[in-house]
Design a protein around this motif. Structure first.
Motif: not given
Length: 103
Positions: A42-60
């Motif tokens: 979860k990250v806060q964007d420039e407008e102050g909104q919380i954005q959810m990023i899913r899935p997280v694909i881990v390579h290493s």
């Protein structure tokens, strides 16, 4: 070896971290063997909104030291606003802090 140089070095320090860093919240799961697996960011964007990023694909995953601070660095692929982005998710163990780094 005459003087035993470099025998006491545990891990090399990678200096300072370069790139654009953004503090994030990360949902993660620990396996029974203690391996750390990020599931969602979860990250806060420039407008102050919380954005959810899913899935997280881990390579290493790699343990590193930045300026003497131990960390775990995940090489990831994320989908942000419909675009696929390569980023590095870094967990600072002693500070209990997550950072998303774009290089």
């Amino acid at each position: 070896m005459a003087f035993g140089g470099y025998t006491n070095i545990k891990r090399a320090d990678h200096g300072t971290l370069r790139g654009i860093q953004k503090e994030v919240a990360c949902e993660c799961w620990f396996t029974s063997s203690g391996k750390l697996m990020p599931l969602m960011i979860k990250v806060q964007d420039e407008e102050g909104q919380i954005q959810m990023i899913r899935p997280v694909i881990v390579h290493s995953q790699e343990q590193k030291m930045y300026a003497g601070i131990p960390s775990i660095e995940f090489d990831c692929t994320l989908t942000i606003l419909g675009r696929t982005v390569r980023a590095w998710l870094i967990y600072y163990q002693t500070r209990n802090r997550w950072v998303l780094n774009f290089r």
